[in-house]
Design a protein around this motif. Structure first.
Motif, PDB file in Angstrom:
ATOM      1  N   LEU A   1      21.630 -15.079 -36.703  1.00 36.05           N
ATOM      2  CA  LEU A   1      21.586 -15.642 -35.355  1.00 36.05           C
ATOM      3  C   LEU A   1      20.704 -14.813 -34.433  1.00 36.05           C
ATOM      4  CD1 LEU A   1      25.297 -16.759 -34.905  1.00 36.05           C
ATOM      5  CD2 LEU A   1      23.306 -18.210 -35.352  1.00 36.05           C
ATOM      6  N   HIS A   2      20.776 -13.494 -34.563  1.00 40.74           N
ATOM      7  CA  HIS A   2      19.898 -12.627 -33.767  1.00 40.74           C
ATOM      8  C   HIS A   2      18.429 -12.906 -34.108  1.00 40.74           C
ATOM      9  CE1 HIS A   2      18.097  -9.178 -31.822  1.00 40.74           C
ATOM     10  NE2 HIS A   2      17.544  -8.862 -32.982  1.00 40.74           N
ATOM     11  N   ALA A   3      18.120 -13.002 -35.391  1.00 46.59           N
ATOM     12  CA  ALA A   3      16.739 -13.254 -35.804  1.00 46.59           C
ATOM     13  C   ALA A   3      16.236 -14.592 -35.275  1.00 46.59           C
ATOM     14  CB  ALA A   3      16.637 -13.217 -37.328  1.00 46.59           C
ATOM     15  N   LEU A   4      17.119 -15.579 -35.214  1.00 44.76           N
ATOM     16  CA  LEU A   4      16.731 -16.913 -34.759  1.00 44.76           C
ATOM     17  C   LEU A   4      16.755 -17.051 -33.241  1.00 44.76           C
ATOM     18  CD1 LEU A   4      18.622 -19.063 -37.414  1.00 44.76           C
ATOM     19  CD2 LEU A   4      16.176 -18.456 -37.381  1.00 44.76           C
ATOM     20  N   SER A   5      17.112 -15.997 -32.538  1.00 46.16           N
ATOM     21  CA  SER A   5      17.245 -16.080 -31.085  1.00 46.16           C
ATOM     22  C   SER A   5      15.942 -15.831 -30.330  1.00 46.16           C
ATOM     23  CB  SER A   5      18.312 -15.091 -30.595  1.00 46.16           C
ATOM     24  OG  SER A   5      17.849 -13.754 -30.718  1.00 46.16           O
ATOM     25  N   ASP A   6      14.893 -15.481 -31.027  1.00 47.50           N
ATOM     26  CA  ASP A   6      13.625 -15.165 -30.365  1.00 47.50           C
ATOM     27  C   ASP A   6      12.615 -16.292 -30.567  1.00 47.50           C
ATOM     28  OD1 ASP A   6      10.724 -13.916 -30.590  1.00 47.50           O
ATOM     29  OD2 ASP A   6      11.930 -12.658 -29.258  1.00 47.50           O
ATOM     30  N   PRO A   7      11.939 -16.726 -29.512  1.00 50.82           N
ATOM     31  CA  PRO A   7      10.975 -17.825 -29.630  1.00 50.82           C
ATOM     32  C   PRO A   7       9.853 -17.575 -30.642  1.00 50.82           C
ATOM     33  CG  PRO A   7      11.423 -17.375 -27.321  1.00 50.82           C
ATOM     34  CD  PRO A   7      12.094 -16.291 -28.108  1.00 50.82           C
ATOM     35  N   MET A   8       9.356 -16.353 -30.738  1.00 52.48           N
ATOM     36  CA  MET A   8       8.280 -16.067 -31.695  1.00 52.48           C
ATOM     37  C   MET A   8       8.796 -16.200 -33.131  1.00 52.48           C
ATOM     38  SD  MET A   8       5.586 -15.572 -29.946  1.00 52.48           S
ATOM     39  CE  MET A   8       6.233 -16.609 -28.648  1.00 52.48           C
ATOM     40  N   ARG A   9      10.002 -15.714 -33.360  1.00 51.46           N
ATOM     41  CA  ARG A   9      10.571 -15.812 -34.702  1.00 51.46           C
ATOM     42  C   ARG A   9      10.887 -17.266 -35.046  1.00 51.46           C
ATOM     43  NH1 ARG A   9      12.803 -10.531 -33.045  1.00 51.46           N
ATOM     44  NH2 ARG A   9      14.816 -11.435 -32.466  1.00 51.46           N
ATOM     45  N   LEU A  10      11.276 -18.050 -34.041  1.00 51.94           N
ATOM     46  CA  LEU A  10      11.513 -19.478 -34.281  1.00 51.94           C
ATOM     47  C   LEU A  10      10.220 -20.188 -34.674  1.00 51.94           C
ATOM     48  CD1 LEU A  10      14.059 -20.524 -31.513  1.00 51.94           C
ATOM     49  CD2 LEU A  10      14.413 -20.517 -33.998  1.00 51.94           C
ATOM     50  N   ILE A  11       9.099 -19.778 -34.097  1.00 52.95           N
ATOM     51  CA  ILE A  11       7.812 -20.353 -34.499  1.00 52.95           C
ATOM     52  C   ILE A  11       7.561 -20.088 -35.983  1.00 52.95           C
ATOM     53  CG2 ILE A  11       5.296 -20.115 -34.260  1.00 52.95           C
ATOM     54  CD1 ILE A  11       5.800 -19.617 -31.241  1.00 52.95           C
ATOM     55  N   VAL A  12       7.805 -18.867 -36.409  1.00 47.99           N
ATOM     56  CA  VAL A  12       7.608 -18.502 -37.816  1.00 47.99           C
ATOM     57  C   VAL A  12       8.522 -19.334 -38.708  1.00 47.99           C
ATOM     58  CG1 VAL A  12       7.838 -16.645 -39.523  1.00 47.99           C
ATOM     59  CG2 VAL A  12       6.810 -16.165 -37.283  1.00 47.99           C
ATOM     60  N   VAL A  13       9.798 -19.410 -38.360  1.00 48.25           N
ATOM     61  CA  VAL A  13      10.763 -20.154 -39.173  1.00 48.25           C
ATOM     62  C   VAL A  13      10.390 -21.632 -39.227  1.00 48.25           C
ATOM     63  CG1 VAL A  13      13.181 -20.896 -39.312  1.00 48.25           C
ATOM     64  CG2 VAL A  13      12.622 -18.501 -38.862  1.00 48.25           C
ATOM     65  N   HIS A  14      10.056 -22.215 -38.085  1.00 50.53           N
ATOM     66  CA  HIS A  14       9.664 -23.623 -38.047  1.00 50.53           C
ATOM     67  C   HIS A  14       8.439 -23.873 -38.922  1.00 50.53           C
ATOM     68  CE1 HIS A  14       7.387 -27.062 -36.390  1.00 50.53           C
ATOM     69  NE2 HIS A  14       8.588 -27.631 -36.428  1.00 50.53           N
ATOM     70  N   THR A  15       7.448 -23.010 -38.827  1.00 51.01           N
ATOM     71  CA  THR A  15       6.228 -23.164 -39.616  1.00 51.01           C
ATOM     72  C   THR A  15       6.523 -23.052 -41.102  1.00 51.01           C
ATOM     73  OG1 THR A  15       4.929 -22.264 -37.778  1.00 51.01           O
ATOM     74  CG2 THR A  15       3.865 -22.304 -39.949  1.00 51.01           C
ATOM     75  N   LEU A  16       7.327 -22.083 -41.493  1.00 51.75           N
ATOM     76  CA  LEU A  16       7.680 -21.920 -42.905  1.00 51.75           C
ATOM     77  C   LEU A  16       8.508 -23.096 -43.410  1.00 51.75           C
ATOM     78  CD1 LEU A  16       8.494 -18.113 -43.021  1.00 51.75           C
ATOM     79  CD2 LEU A  16       6.499 -19.259 -44.005  1.00 51.75           C
ATOM     80  N   ALA A  17       9.373 -23.636 -42.564  1.00 51.59           N
ATOM     81  CA  ALA A  17      10.210 -24.769 -42.962  1.00 51.59           C
ATOM     82  C   ALA A  17       9.402 -26.054 -43.096  1.00 51.59           C
ATOM     83  CB  ALA A  17      11.332 -24.972 -41.945  1.00 51.59           C
TER      84      ALA A  17
END
Length: 117
Positions: free
Chosen positions: A24-40
């Motif tokens: 949840l901490h890792a997913l709480s940052d907008p930059m990290r969400l960009i990475v996760v969204h792109t990888l997904a």
């Protein structure tokens, strides 16, 4: 957490060591969400240089480290590139529906015009 055996092998938590609060901490940052969204969004691992995040290289490195150490992504070296892939199987097994819910909420937020304060 397992440890790296050489400088070219990065430490990743084993599936059983992945903690919800770290994810949840890792997913709480907008930059990290960009990475996760792109990888997904795609089936193939992507190099760190693929991502054009609006932050310094050192900050980008920090974001990738947080995602890796929390168990959200796996990073492996291929030649001189550090490749990134989403640990979807592990996350879905441990926290069913979490990743899909986060990605759906992110898409809804983007469709609504981004952040609202």
């Amino acid at each position: 957490m397992d440890t790296a055996t050489s400088p070219r092998e990065l430490a990743h938590p084993e599936r059983g060591d992945i903690r919800l609060e770290a994810v949840l901490h890792a997913l709480s940052d907008p930059m990290r969400l960009i990475v996760v969204h792109t990888l997904a969004s795609g089936p193939d691992p992507l190099s760190c240089s693929y991502f054009d995040l609006p932050v310094t290289k050192s900050t980008s490195t920090h974001h990738f480290r947080v995602l890796r150490e929390s168990g959200v992504i796996r990073q492996i070296y291929q030649g001189t590139s550090k490749m990134n892939e989403l640990r979807r199987d592990d996350l879905d097994a441990l926290f069913p529906g979490l990743l899909d819910s986060v990605l759906t909420a992110l898409a809804r937020q983007a469709a609504a015009g981004g952040h609202r304060r």
